[in-house]
Design an enzyme around this catalytic site. Structure first.
Site, short mmCIF file in Angstrom:
data_model
loop_
_atom_site.label_atom_id
_atom_site.label_comp_id
_atom_site.label_asym_id
_atom_site.label_seq_id
_atom_site.Cartn_x
_atom_site.Cartn_y
_atom_site.Cartn_z
N ARG A 103 16.66 44.10 27.66
CA ARG A 103 17.30 43.12 28.47
C ARG A 103 18.78 42.47 27.79
NH1 ARG A 103 16.17 37.86 27.74
NH2 ARG A 103 13.80 38.16 26.78
N TYR A 115 31.26 38.49 51.84
CA TYR A 115 30.18 39.27 52.39
C TYR A 115 29.13 38.07 52.47
CZ TYR A 115 25.59 41.26 51.28
OH TYR A 115 24.19 41.71 51.19
N ASP A 136 36.56 40.44 44.54
CA ASP A 136 35.44 41.35 44.97
C ASP A 136 36.25 42.40 45.58
OD1 ASP A 136 33.60 42.81 46.27
OD2 ASP A 136 32.40 41.07 46.74
N LYS A 154 27.90 50.57 46.39
CA LYS A 154 28.75 50.98 47.27
C LYS A 154 29.49 52.48 47.09
CE LYS A 154 27.61 47.69 50.04
NZ LYS A 154 26.75 46.87 49.35
C1 LIG Z 1 31.95 43.16 49.55
C2 LIG Z 1 30.68 43.02 48.97
N1 LIG Z 1 30.44 42.46 47.82
C3 LIG Z 1 29.23 42.43 47.13
C4 LIG Z 1 28.08 42.85 48.05
C5 LIG Z 1 26.59 42.75 47.30
O1 LIG Z 1 26.14 43.79 46.68
P1 LIG Z 1 24.74 44.32 46.51
O2 LIG Z 1 24.15 44.31 47.93
O3 LIG Z 1 25.03 45.41 45.44
O4 LIG Z 1 24.01 43.17 45.67
C6 LIG Z 1 28.21 43.57 49.20
C7 LIG Z 1 27.04 44.30 49.68
O5 LIG Z 1 27.06 44.37 50.83
C8 LIG Z 1 29.49 43.67 49.80
O6 LIG Z 1 29.64 44.34 50.80
#
Ligand SMILES: Cc1ncc(COP(=O)(O)O)c(C=O)c1O
Length: 432
Positions: free
Chosen positions: A77, A131, A207, A232
């Site tokens: 962990r 998101y 992000d 992604k």
């Molecule tokens: C731009 C963006 N940031 C963060 C996330 C969250 O990622 P996760 O689904 O791996 O938790 C996503 C998920 O679709 C995303 O498109």
């Protein structure tokens, strides 16, 4: 003992595609295995009680690792060899980064960043849209815990400057660019410069899921931290969840690791191994996906049933073009189409044969979804309206299939939208 070697790391600076394959892993520490083994053990055997004490002192922040000191592993962990290898190997892919931490999803990385650097009474300034999961986190967790949240429309530089200057106890400026799903871009350098003028030095976080690590480099533009859903493009096959944080200042990452140890959200060894094996092909995949998307988006923009395509190479706003040219190398694999109504969007989703109607993006297979009723359904009506997330919007993440097959499929699906949905007749309309 760490299962990677930092020997000679700085002797000859190498290019990222070479570094990702040659640093961070020493086969001698894995019985000569040419690729990393998976270390599934939950706990590690200490060489002595003193070594155990030292490992705990360093892991808890009571002591600092000496230059070149080898600290023993404790418990998975806290850390494990596959996370260490991955964290070392991903760093050269993000220009400007010195350190990385890996998490069990993108949301875990974002949540850990927020809960490491925000305190009750702080403010977070963020761009909109974001998101949907991040919006939930801000509204449903941060705000009830006494953090003030100020959303600013993506791409509005003066509004973002104003919010950064006016916010009290500003802890974080959080930027998603391009914004999911409208592809509106925010000027990272401008935000970083405005934030740097505040005496309390709020952290600027980006992000970078949509264009990074290949096409956009926020740390070189002045951001303090880059966050990813590694689910992604980084992993690229829609078969695992993962998240990453990277920073210029290793102390920021060390602080997040401390929190991650409490939260128990480090990425598991098998997933680290999987993601690690995908890193050398990230830029190959992203380049191919971006080329495919550009060819398809630019042709679909002329289709009479498409009212508008949101895609960086099709921007018509002068400021958006300026930001794109200043901070992005290529337009990327994601575009959104405005089809005019929910009926038209749903008819399109039903008629497509090759692309799959699924949320998520960045995989080698093409995925399409309806953000308003899925990924972004948690936004308030005002937030959706302000962000341009309409009933007629469809998001497309283009994979590595032959682009001509995808284009033909999208065209037949557009032609199948019934006239009753209000869409112009393909034959009657003038190509744009
Ligand atoms: C731009 C963006 N940031 C963060 C996330 C969250 O990622 P996760 O689904 O791996 O938790 C996503 C998920 O679709 C995303 O498109």
């Amino acid at each position: 003992m760490p299962h990677h070697s930092k020997e000679g790391k700085d002797a000859h600076p190498l290019h990222p595609p070479t570094e990702v394959l040659t640093r961070g892993f020493d086969p001698r520490l894995s019985v000569g295995s040419a690729r990393p083994a998976v270390f599934r053990s939950s706990t590690y055997v200490f060489s002595s009680p003193e070594a155990a004490e030292r490992a705990f002192d360093i892991a808890s922040g009571r002591a600092r690792r000496e230059e070149g000191e080898s600290v023993e592993l404790i418990y998975s962990r806290f850390n494990h060899p596959n996370a260490e290898i991955l964290e070392e190997q991903v760093v050269p892919l993000e220009p400007g980064a010195a350190s990385a931490a890996v998490f069990n999803s993108g949301m875990a990385a974002i949540m850990t960043a927020f809960l490491t650097f925000l305190r009750p009474g702080n403010t977070i300034v963020y761009t909109l849209p974001l998101y949907g999961g991040t919006v939930h986190l801000i509204h449903d967790l941060l705000q009830p815990w006494g953090i003030q949240a100020i959303g600013v429309p993506a791409g509005d530089g003066p509004a973002l400057d104003g919010a950064i200057r006016a916010a009290s106890n500003l802890g974080i400026v959080f930027i998603e660019t391009p914004a999911n799903p409208t592809m509106v871009m925010t000027d990272i350098r401008r935000a970083a410069e405005t934030a740097a003028r505040r005496p309390d030095h709020p952290l600027v976080m980006v992000d970078n899921t949509f264009l990074g690590p290949t096409f956009q480099h926020p740390l070189e533009l002045g951001a303090d931290m880059v966050l990813y859903s590694a689910t992604k493009f980084l992993s690229g096959f829609s078969d695992m969840l993962g998240g990453l944080a990277l920073a210029r200042n290793p102390d920021l990452i060390a602080q997040m690791r401390g929190r991650s140890t409490m939260f128990g959200n480090i990425l598991q060894p098998d997933e680290c191994w999987l993601l690690d094996g995908r890193l050398p092909t990230v830029s190959l995949r992203m380049n191919r996906q971006s080329k495919n998307a550009q060819r398809i988006a630019e042709r679909l923009a002329r289709h009479p049933r498409v009212r508008r395509i949101h895609y960086p190479s099709l921007f018509d706003d002068a400021e958006q073009i300026r930001i794109r040219d200043a901070q992005c190398d290529f337009p990327g694999a994601v575009f959104s189409m405005e089809l005019g109504s929910r009926e038209a969007a749903f008819a399109f989703l039903r008629a497509v044969r090759l692309a799959r109607n699924a949320v998520s993006l960045g995989g080698v297979e093409t995925l399409i979804c309806h953000p308003k009723t899925t990924t972004h359904s948690g936004l308030s009506a005002e937030e959706s309206e302000a962000a341009g997330i309409t009933e007629g919007l469809v998001r497309v993440s283009v994979g590595i299939e032959d682009w001509r097959d995808l284009l033909a499929d999208f065209e037949q699906a557009l032609n199948a939208i019934p006239a009753s949905s209000g869409a112009p007749e393909p034959a009657a309309a003038q190509p744009r």
